[in-house]
Design a protein around this motif. Structure first.
Motif, PDB file in Angstrom:
ATOM      1  N   PHE A   1      24.143 -35.308 -15.723  1.00  0.00           N
ATOM      2  CA  PHE A   1      24.711 -34.840 -14.458  1.00  0.00           C
ATOM      3  C   PHE A   1      23.722 -34.999 -13.312  1.00  0.00           C
ATOM      4  CE2 PHE A   1      22.915 -30.790 -16.118  1.00  0.00           C
ATOM      5  CZ  PHE A   1      22.133 -30.401 -15.031  1.00  0.00           C
ATOM      6  N   VAL A   2      24.288 -35.087 -12.104  1.00  0.00           N
ATOM      7  CA  VAL A   2      23.518 -35.128 -10.862  1.00  0.00           C
ATOM      8  C   VAL A   2      23.987 -33.962  -9.997  1.00  0.00           C
ATOM      9  CG1 VAL A   2      22.908 -36.489  -8.814  1.00  0.00           C
ATOM     10  CG2 VAL A   2      23.414 -37.650 -10.987  1.00  0.00           C
ATOM     11  N   ILE A   3      23.030 -33.250  -9.376  1.00  0.00           N
ATOM     12  CA  ILE A   3      23.410 -32.133  -8.513  1.00  0.00           C
ATOM     13  C   ILE A   3      22.370 -31.982  -7.402  1.00  0.00           C
ATOM     14  CG2 ILE A   3      22.238 -30.391  -9.933  1.00  0.00           C
ATOM     15  CD1 ILE A   3      24.668 -28.530  -9.278  1.00  0.00           C
ATOM     16  N   ASP A   4      22.837 -31.648  -6.205  1.00  0.00           N
ATOM     17  CA  ASP A   4      21.956 -31.458  -5.057  1.00  0.00           C
ATOM     18  C   ASP A   4      21.323 -30.068  -5.079  1.00  0.00           C
ATOM     19  OD1 ASP A   4      22.673 -33.944  -4.142  1.00  0.00           O
ATOM     20  OD2 ASP A   4      24.201 -33.196  -2.754  1.00  0.00           O
ATOM     21  N   ARG A   5      20.193 -29.941  -4.412  1.00  0.00           N
ATOM     22  CA  ARG A   5      19.521 -28.651  -4.295  1.00  0.00           C
ATOM     23  C   ARG A   5      20.429 -27.615  -3.638  1.00  0.00           C
ATOM     24  NH1 ARG A   5      16.343 -25.931  -0.309  1.00  0.00           N
ATOM     25  NH2 ARG A   5      14.741 -24.567  -1.268  1.00  0.00           N
ATOM     26  N   ALA A   6      21.155 -28.032  -2.603  1.00  0.00           N
ATOM     27  CA  ALA A   6      22.016 -27.089  -1.887  1.00  0.00           C
ATOM     28  C   ALA A   6      23.045 -26.468  -2.820  1.00  0.00           C
ATOM     29  CB  ALA A   6      22.704 -27.792  -0.723  1.00  0.00           C
ATOM     30  N   ASP A   7      23.602 -27.252  -3.715  1.00  0.00           N
ATOM     31  CA  ASP A   7      24.601 -26.734  -4.658  1.00  0.00           C
ATOM     32  C   ASP A   7      23.962 -25.800  -5.683  1.00  0.00           C
ATOM     33  OD1 ASP A   7      26.878 -27.993  -3.579  1.00  0.00           O
ATOM     34  OD2 ASP A   7      26.371 -29.864  -4.589  1.00  0.00           O
ATOM     35  N   LEU A   8      22.728 -26.089  -6.074  1.00  0.00           N
ATOM     36  CA  LEU A   8      22.025 -25.209  -7.001  1.00  0.00           C
ATOM     37  C   LEU A   8      21.779 -23.844  -6.360  1.00  0.00           C
ATOM     38  CD1 LEU A   8      19.388 -27.685  -8.484  1.00  0.00           C
ATOM     39  CD2 LEU A   8      21.338 -26.690  -9.697  1.00  0.00           C
ATOM     40  N   ILE A   9      21.409 -23.857  -5.099  1.00  0.00           N
ATOM     41  CA  ILE A   9      21.174 -22.592  -4.393  1.00  0.00           C
ATOM     42  C   ILE A   9      22.471 -21.815  -4.234  1.00  0.00           C
ATOM     43  CG2 ILE A   9      20.494 -21.600  -2.182  1.00  0.00           C
ATOM     44  CD1 ILE A   9      18.448 -23.876  -1.933  1.00  0.00           C
ATOM     45  N   GLU A  10      23.539 -22.512  -3.832  1.00  0.00           N
ATOM     46  CA  GLU A  10      24.821 -21.850  -3.616  1.00  0.00           C
ATOM     47  C   GLU A  10      25.332 -21.178  -4.873  1.00  0.00           C
ATOM     48  OE1 GLU A  10      29.430 -22.993  -2.347  1.00  0.00           O
ATOM     49  OE2 GLU A  10      27.793 -24.417  -1.980  1.00  0.00           O
ATOM     50  N   HIS A  11      25.072 -21.788  -6.031  1.00  0.00           N
ATOM     51  CA  HIS A  11      25.596 -21.251  -7.291  1.00  0.00           C
ATOM     52  C   HIS A  11      24.504 -20.596  -8.130  1.00  0.00           C
ATOM     53  CE1 HIS A  11      29.581 -23.112  -6.772  1.00  0.00           C
ATOM     54  NE2 HIS A  11      28.914 -24.080  -6.177  1.00  0.00           N
ATOM     55  N   GLY A  12      23.422 -20.201  -7.468  1.00  0.00           N
ATOM     56  CA  GLY A  12      22.302 -19.611  -8.188  1.00  0.00           C
ATOM     57  C   GLY A  12      22.650 -18.368  -8.987  1.00  0.00           C
ATOM     58  N   GLU A  13      23.493 -17.512  -8.419  1.00  0.00           N
ATOM     59  CA  GLU A  13      23.848 -16.286  -9.136  1.00  0.00           C
ATOM     60  C   GLU A  13      24.640 -16.587 -10.398  1.00  0.00           C
ATOM     61  OE1 GLU A  13      22.885 -13.199  -8.781  1.00  0.00           O
ATOM     62  OE2 GLU A  13      21.535 -13.970  -7.241  1.00  0.00           O
TER      63      GLU A  13
ATOM     64  N   LEU B   1      18.083 -23.107 -12.927  1.00  0.00           N
ATOM     65  CA  LEU B   1      17.736 -21.898 -12.184  1.00  0.00           C
ATOM     66  C   LEU B   1      16.492 -22.090 -11.312  1.00  0.00           C
ATOM     67  CD1 LEU B   1      18.486 -18.914 -11.744  1.00  0.00           C
ATOM     68  CD2 LEU B   1      16.956 -18.354 -13.647  1.00  0.00           C
ATOM     69  N   ASP B   2      15.483 -22.790 -11.834  1.00  0.00           N
ATOM     70  CA  ASP B   2      14.197 -22.868 -11.143  1.00  0.00           C
ATOM     71  C   ASP B   2      14.022 -24.111 -10.280  1.00  0.00           C
ATOM     72  OD1 ASP B   2      13.485 -20.484 -12.323  1.00  0.00           O
ATOM     73  OD2 ASP B   2      12.436 -21.432 -13.998  1.00  0.00           O
ATOM     74  N   ALA B   3      14.831 -25.146 -10.502  1.00  0.00           N
ATOM     75  CA  ALA B   3      14.639 -26.420  -9.803  1.00  0.00           C
ATOM     76  C   ALA B   3      14.619 -26.305  -8.278  1.00  0.00           C
ATOM     77  CB  ALA B   3      15.695 -27.429 -10.246  1.00  0.00           C
ATOM     78  N   PRO B   4      15.468 -25.472  -7.646  1.00  0.00           N
ATOM     79  CA  PRO B   4      15.466 -25.422  -6.174  1.00  0.00           C
ATOM     80  C   PRO B   4      14.103 -25.132  -5.558  1.00  0.00           C
ATOM     81  CG  PRO B   4      17.400 -24.307  -7.019  1.00  0.00           C
ATOM     82  CD  PRO B   4      16.538 -24.614  -8.211  1.00  0.00           C
ATOM     83  N   GLN B   5      13.257 -24.366  -6.258  1.00  0.00           N
ATOM     84  CA  GLN B   5      11.934 -24.042  -5.715  1.00  0.00           C
ATOM     85  C   GLN B   5      11.020 -25.261  -5.657  1.00  0.00           C
ATOM     86  OE1 GLN B   5      10.183 -20.454  -7.621  1.00  0.00           O
ATOM     87  NE2 GLN B   5      12.134 -20.334  -8.727  1.00  0.00           N
ATOM     88  N   TYR B   6      11.369 -26.299  -6.423  1.00  0.00           N
ATOM     89  CA  TYR B   6      10.489 -27.464  -6.526  1.00  0.00           C
ATOM     90  C   TYR B   6      11.122 -28.736  -5.962  1.00  0.00           C
ATOM     91  CZ  TYR B   6       8.160 -24.108  -9.468  1.00  0.00           C
ATOM     92  OH  TYR B   6       7.534 -22.969  -9.912  1.00  0.00           O
ATOM     93  N   LEU B   7      12.333 -28.601  -5.446  1.00  0.00           N
ATOM     94  CA  LEU B   7      13.004 -29.725  -4.810  1.00  0.00           C
ATOM     95  C   LEU B   7      12.819 -29.654  -3.303  1.00  0.00           C
ATOM     96  CD1 LEU B   7      16.373 -29.819  -6.797  1.00  0.00           C
ATOM     97  CD2 LEU B   7      14.730 -31.709  -6.665  1.00  0.00           C
ATOM     98  N   SER B   8      12.726 -30.815  -2.658  1.00  0.00           N
ATOM     99  CA  SER B   8      12.731 -30.862  -1.202  1.00  0.00           C
ATOM    100  C   SER B   8      14.106 -30.426  -0.704  1.00  0.00           C
ATOM    101  CB  SER B   8      12.418 -32.277  -0.721  1.00  0.00           C
ATOM    102  OG  SER B   8      13.414 -33.180  -1.166  1.00  0.00           O
TER     103      SER B   8
END
Length: 304
Positions: free
Chosen positions: A284-296, A239-246
């Motif tokens: 697992f490996v996941i990109d920031r963009a995918d984390l944001i897209e599936h944030g909800e 949930l929080d990783a996108p705020q700290y990823l480039s």
């Protein structure tokens, strides 16, 4: 019985036989009795782990015999992991200090580090990396050692684990590029951004913890358990990783046996499950963009 033992090979063979006969559990750096006995004997004799077989017939002194036999018997009677007995563990080709302040280094992420995180980072430049839930510091320090251009932060909530991590930073002489920070996951990292975040967080369920072999009782429970389904910490990280990823940052997390529970809880999230030399191991490996897209979806799963 032990009076007939004389050489390095004798003591390794004897230790392996004792460990097998005692029904020990192997899961702390080594998966078999022979490798664990080899580590114990060579570490106790202050010899390198890759000692040439030519020295196998070297004879032990009386003092050395006593030290080796004492640790072999402690391993059997106490069920203490061998890394805690010798104070050393190997991870990603490097030697680390190891004691009860943190889990014994053993993550399959070591294989990713040695492979340069290929193919996941093949087209990406990493300047700053984060090892979240660092424990002994082995993952982050290994990342820095194998990637001399990276700046790496090590984060943990445990002051005891951080003290050990700082000792390992000094032991591996990477203090100019690695720092250890006290933080409850991302809480103390306001304003920090990383191209790569790697984490081996607690992921053992309470039920699984109660059934673990005696060896695991020597490790800090804080580093093992994460709620009823083992996902309490992993979901917070997602949930929080996108705020700290480039912007094109990558998150890599080990969830071990909780892999199935995570995949069932978040079936729409495109986790890339890593295939290691020995198969899939819950990383697992996941990109920031995918984390944001599936944030909800992630937020809803955390609330459930």
């Amino acid at each position: 019985m032990t009076a007939e033992l004389a050489t390095i090979i004798d003591f390794i063979r004897f230790g392996a036989s004792r460990f097998s006969a005692a029904g020990l559990t192997f899961g702390h750096s080594y998966d078999n009795a022979m490798d664990e006995a080899t580590h114990l004997v060579l570490q106790t004799l202050h010899l390198p782990h890759d000692l040439s077989p030519a020295y196998g017939q070297a004879r032990l002194t009386a003092a050395e015999r006593s030290s080796v036999l004492e640790l072999i018997e402690r391993r059997v009677s106490e069920r203490t992991p061998v890394a805690y007995l010798t104070g050393k563990a190997w991870f990603a080709g490097l030697e680390f200090l190891s004691d009860r302040r943190a889990l014994v280094p053993r993550s399959p992420i070591a294989e990713l580090i040695l492979a340069g995180f290929s193919p996941w980072l093949d087209d990406r430049e990493v300047i700053r990396a984060l090892d979240l839930c660092t424990g002994s510091g082995c993952i982050g320090i290994a990342m820095a050692s194998h990637n001399p251009d990276w700046l790496v932060d090590l984060v943990d909530i445990s002051d005891e684990a951080l003290a050990l991590a700082r000792e390992n930073i000094a032991y591996q002489q990477v203090g100019d590029r690695v720092r250890a920070l006290a933080s409850d996951l991302f809480a103390g990292l306001e304003g920090q951004r990383y191209e790569l975040i790697v984490s081996n967080p607690p992921y053992v369920t309470e039920q699984e913890f109660d059934a673990l072999p005696a060896e695991y009782a020597h490790e800090p429970k804080l580093g093992l358990t994460a709620g009823a389904d083992g996902l309490d910490i992993a979901l917070r990280i997602l949930l929080d990783a996108p705020q700290y990823l480039s912007d094109d940052g990558v998150l890599i997390v080990e969830v071990g046996e909780s892999e199935r529970a995570l995949a069932e809880l978040l079936p729409s999230v495109p986790f890339n499950w890593v295939e290691f030399d020995v198969g899939q191991m819950g990383v697992f490996v996941i990109d920031r963009a995918d984390l944001i897209e599936h944030g909800e979806s992630i937020r809803a799963a955390q609330r459930s």
